[in-house]
Design a protein around this motif. Structure first.
Motif, PDB file in Angstrom:
ATOM      1  N   CYS A 129       0.793  -1.234   0.000  1.00  7.49           N
ATOM      2  CA  CYS A 129       0.000   0.000   0.000  1.00  7.49           C
ATOM      3  C   CYS A 129       0.826   1.284   0.000  1.00  7.49           C
ATOM      4  O   CYS A 129       0.255   2.371  -0.038  1.00  7.49           O
ATOM      5  CB  CYS A 129      -0.922  -0.004   1.217  1.00  7.49           C
ATOM      6  N   VAL A 130       2.140   1.172   0.062  1.00  9.61           N
ATOM      7  CA  VAL A 130       3.005   2.346   0.175  1.00  9.61           C
ATOM      8  C   VAL A 130       4.112   2.262  -0.873  1.00  9.61           C
ATOM      9  O   VAL A 130       4.651   1.187  -1.129  1.00  9.61           O
ATOM     10  CB  VAL A 130       3.628   2.421   1.597  1.00  9.61           C
ATOM     11  N   GLU A 131       4.452   3.390  -1.447  1.00  5.62           N
ATOM     12  CA  GLU A 131       5.559   3.458  -2.402  1.00  5.62           C
ATOM     13  C   GLU A 131       6.895   3.382  -1.664  1.00  5.62           C
ATOM     14  O   GLU A 131       7.042   3.948  -0.574  1.00  5.62           O
ATOM     15  CB  GLU A 131       5.511   4.778  -3.186  1.00  5.62           C
ATOM     16  N   ASN A 132       7.855   2.686  -2.246  1.00  9.97           N
ATOM     17  CA  ASN A 132       9.190   2.614  -1.676  1.00  9.97           C
ATOM     18  C   ASN A 132       9.753   4.025  -1.508  1.00  9.97           C
ATOM     19  O   ASN A 132       9.678   4.847  -2.406  1.00  9.97           O
ATOM     20  CB  ASN A 132      10.102   1.780  -2.578  1.00  9.97           C
ATOM     21  N   GLY A 133      10.303   4.316  -0.333  1.00 12.45           N
ATOM     22  CA  GLY A 133      10.898   5.625  -0.068  1.00 12.45           C
ATOM     23  C   GLY A 133       9.904   6.673   0.416  1.00 12.45           C
ATOM     24  O   GLY A 133      10.295   7.807   0.687  1.00 12.45           O
ATOM     25  N   ALA A 134       8.631   6.293   0.567  1.00 11.29           N
ATOM     26  CA  ALA A 134       7.614   7.255   1.002  1.00 11.29           C
ATOM     27  C   ALA A 134       7.611   7.373   2.528  1.00 11.29           C
ATOM     28  O   ALA A 134       7.948   6.439   3.248  1.00 11.29           O
ATOM     29  CB  ALA A 134       6.236   6.825   0.519  1.00 11.29           C
ATOM     30  N   MET A 135       7.186   8.539   3.001  1.00 10.39           N
ATOM     31  CA  MET A 135       7.005   8.773   4.430  1.00 10.39           C
ATOM     32  C   MET A 135       5.718   8.085   4.868  1.00 10.39           C
ATOM     33  O   MET A 135       4.710   8.172   4.167  1.00 10.39           O
ATOM     34  CB  MET A 135       6.914  10.268   4.690  1.00 10.39           C
ATOM     35  N   VAL A 136       5.756   7.362   6.002  1.00 11.84           N
ATOM     36  CA  VAL A 136       4.561   6.711   6.520  1.00 11.84           C
ATOM     37  C   VAL A 136       4.234   7.270   7.900  1.00 11.84           C
ATOM     38  O   VAL A 136       5.117   7.721   8.629  1.00 11.84           O
ATOM     39  CB  VAL A 136       4.707   5.170   6.591  1.00 11.84           C
ATOM     40  N   GLU A 137       2.970   7.221   8.223  1.00 14.78           N
ATOM     41  CA  GLU A 137       2.467   7.698   9.508  1.00 14.78           C
ATOM     42  C   GLU A 137       2.276   6.521  10.453  1.00 14.78           C
ATOM     43  O   GLU A 137       2.056   5.396  10.017  1.00 14.78           O
ATOM     44  CB  GLU A 137       1.126   8.416   9.319  1.00 14.78           C
ATOM     45  N   PHE A 138       2.277   6.788  11.728  1.00 11.77           N
ATOM     46  CA  PHE A 138       1.983   5.791  12.750  1.00 11.77           C
ATOM     47  C   PHE A 138       0.600   5.203  12.481  1.00 11.77           C
ATOM     48  O   PHE A 138      -0.369   5.927  12.296  1.00 11.77           O
ATOM     49  CB  PHE A 138       2.015   6.464  14.125  1.00 11.77           C
ATOM     50  N   GLY A 139       0.510   3.874  12.379  1.00 13.68           N
ATOM     51  CA  GLY A 139      -0.770   3.214  12.161  1.00 13.68           C
ATOM     52  C   GLY A 139      -1.188   3.083  10.713  1.00 13.68           C
ATOM     53  O   GLY A 139      -2.206   2.464  10.417  1.00 13.68           O
ATOM     54  N   GLN A 140      -0.414   3.636   9.781  1.00 15.08           N
ATOM     55  CA  GLN A 140      -0.752   3.546   8.358  1.00 15.08           C
ATOM     56  C   GLN A 140      -0.575   2.110   7.873  1.00 15.08           C
ATOM     57  O   GLN A 140       0.363   1.419   8.252  1.00 15.08           O
ATOM     58  CB  GLN A 140       0.153   4.486   7.562  1.00 15.08           C
ATOM     59  N   THR A 141      -1.484   1.653   7.004  1.00 22.31           N
ATOM     60  CA  THR A 141      -1.379   0.315   6.434  1.00 22.31           C
ATOM     61  C   THR A 141      -0.221   0.279   5.441  1.00 22.31           C
ATOM     62  O   THR A 141      -0.183   1.066   4.499  1.00 22.31           O
ATOM     63  CB  THR A 141      -2.691  -0.086   5.738  1.00 22.31           C
ATOM     64  N   LEU A 142       0.702  -0.644   5.659  1.00 18.25           N
ATOM     65  CA  LEU A 142       1.859  -0.801   4.786  1.00 18.25           C
ATOM     66  C   LEU A 142       1.585  -1.830   3.700  1.00 18.25           C
ATOM     67  O   LEU A 142       1.956  -1.640   2.544  1.00 18.25           O
ATOM     68  CB  LEU A 142       3.089  -1.231   5.601  1.00 18.25           C
ATOM     69  N   MET A 143       0.953  -2.930   4.103  1.00 20.62           N
ATOM     70  CA  MET A 143       0.623  -3.989   3.153  1.00 20.62           C
ATOM     71  C   MET A 143      -0.477  -4.864   3.723  1.00 20.62           C
ATOM     72  O   MET A 143      -0.777  -4.798   4.911  1.00 20.62           O
ATOM     73  CB  MET A 143       1.857  -4.801   2.759  1.00 20.62           C
ATOM     74  N   VAL A 144      -1.058  -5.686   2.845  1.00 21.50           N
ATOM     75  CA  VAL A 144      -2.127  -6.609   3.238  1.00 21.50           C
ATOM     76  C   VAL A 144      -1.657  -8.013   2.911  1.00 21.50           C
ATOM     77  O   VAL A 144      -1.166  -8.282   1.807  1.00 21.50           O
ATOM     78  CB  VAL A 144      -3.448  -6.295   2.521  1.00 21.50           C
ATOM     79  N   ILE A 145      -1.808  -8.929   3.886  1.00 25.35           N
ATOM     80  CA  ILE A 145      -1.415 -10.324   3.710  1.00 25.35           C
ATOM     81  C   ILE A 145      -2.657 -11.194   3.843  1.00 25.35           C
ATOM     82  O   ILE A 145      -3.357 -11.136   4.856  1.00 25.35           O
ATOM     83  CB  ILE A 145      -0.354 -10.735   4.753  1.00 25.35           C
ATOM     84  N   GLU A 146      -2.929 -11.997   2.802  1.00 21.12           N
ATOM     85  CA  GLU A 146      -4.064 -12.910   2.823  1.00 21.12           C
ATOM     86  C   GLU A 146      -3.652 -14.228   3.430  1.00 21.12           C
ATOM     87  O   GLU A 146      -2.613 -14.781   3.085  1.00 21.12           O
ATOM     88  CB  GLU A 146      -4.571 -13.175   1.394  1.00 21.12           C
ATOM     89  N   SER A 147      -4.481 -14.767   4.311  1.00 16.04           N
ATOM     90  CA  SER A 147      -4.234 -16.051   4.934  1.00 16.04           C
ATOM     91  C   SER A 147      -4.395 -17.167   3.920  1.00 16.04           C
ATOM     92  O   SER A 147      -5.239 -17.092   3.035  1.00 16.04           O
ATOM     93  CB  SER A 147      -5.191 -16.276   6.097  1.00 16.04           C
ATOM     94  N   LEU A 148      -3.592 -18.210   4.041  1.00 14.78           N
ATOM     95  CA  LEU A 148      -3.687 -19.349   3.134  1.00 14.78           C
ATOM     96  C   LEU A 148      -4.350 -20.542   3.799  1.00 14.78           C
ATOM     97  O   LEU A 148      -4.321 -21.646   3.262  1.00 14.78           O
ATOM     98  CB  LEU A 148      -2.297 -19.744   2.643  1.00 14.78           C
ATOM     99  N   ALA A 149      -4.972 -20.344   4.937  1.00 20.63           N
ATOM    100  CA  ALA A 149      -5.579 -21.433   5.702  1.00 20.63           C
ATOM    101  C   ALA A 149      -6.691 -22.131   4.981  1.00 20.63           C
ATOM    102  O   ALA A 149      -7.274 -21.858   4.066  1.00 20.63           O
ATOM    103  CB  ALA A 149      -6.122 -20.924   7.017  1.00 20.63           C
TER     104      ALA A 149
END
Length: 149
Positions: A129-149
């Motif tokens: 969800c974030v571009e490499n080298g971008a500034m991120v805020e506390f609590g910002q979503t960085l990525m989403v991981i889907e469960s394989l269960a």
């Protein structure tokens, strides 16, 4: 003014030895929030501090389940987001890649101090969800991981 990892550790040690239950410290772009975890006594009252505890968004951990999308990996701090350990190096993860709980998925730089961010769950990287080298805020979503269960 710059803060090192050792500076933060010293602050945590001081808070742990004090009667303070919560500290909010903001100096420039540096923000530190510390709350002491409390445990109930025999009467059920929560009055016995057990040391400082990191505070994550919504009171949870840096990753939390998202209905229908998987688990959001959240930024535990403000800083610069990096997908690779060094310029020109391959990224830690790519969309579609498999991860385990302990896999490093990115890094966040705060005042020249690099912090590895772990996946926190097993699954497949569904979205970055974030571009490499971008500034991120506390609590910002960085990525989403889907469960394989």
């Amino acid at each position: 003014m710059e803060f090192s990892y050792e500076d933060v550790q010293r602050i945590l040690k001081i808070i742990d030895g004090s009667s303070l239950e919560e500290l909010h410290l903001e100096i420039g772009e540096f923000t530190l929030i510390v709350r002491k975890k409390v445990a109930p006594d025999e009467t059920g009252a929560t009055t016995h501090p057990q040391g400082p505890v990191a505070v994550w968004p919504e009171g949870g951990s840096p990753s939390r389940p998202v209905r229908g999308r998987g688990v959001e990996v959240k930024a535990p701090m403000v800083g610069i987001f990096y997908l690779a350990p060094a310029p020109g190096a391959p990224p830690f993860v790519e969309v579609g890649g498999l991860v385990t709980e302990d896999d490093t998925v990115c890094m966040i730089e705060v005042m020249k101090l690099m912090s590895s961010i772990r996946a926190g769950c097993r699954g497949r990287v569904a979205e970055i969800c974030v571009e490499n080298g971008a500034m991120v805020e506390f609590g910002q979503t960085l990525m989403v991981i889907e469960s394989l269960a």
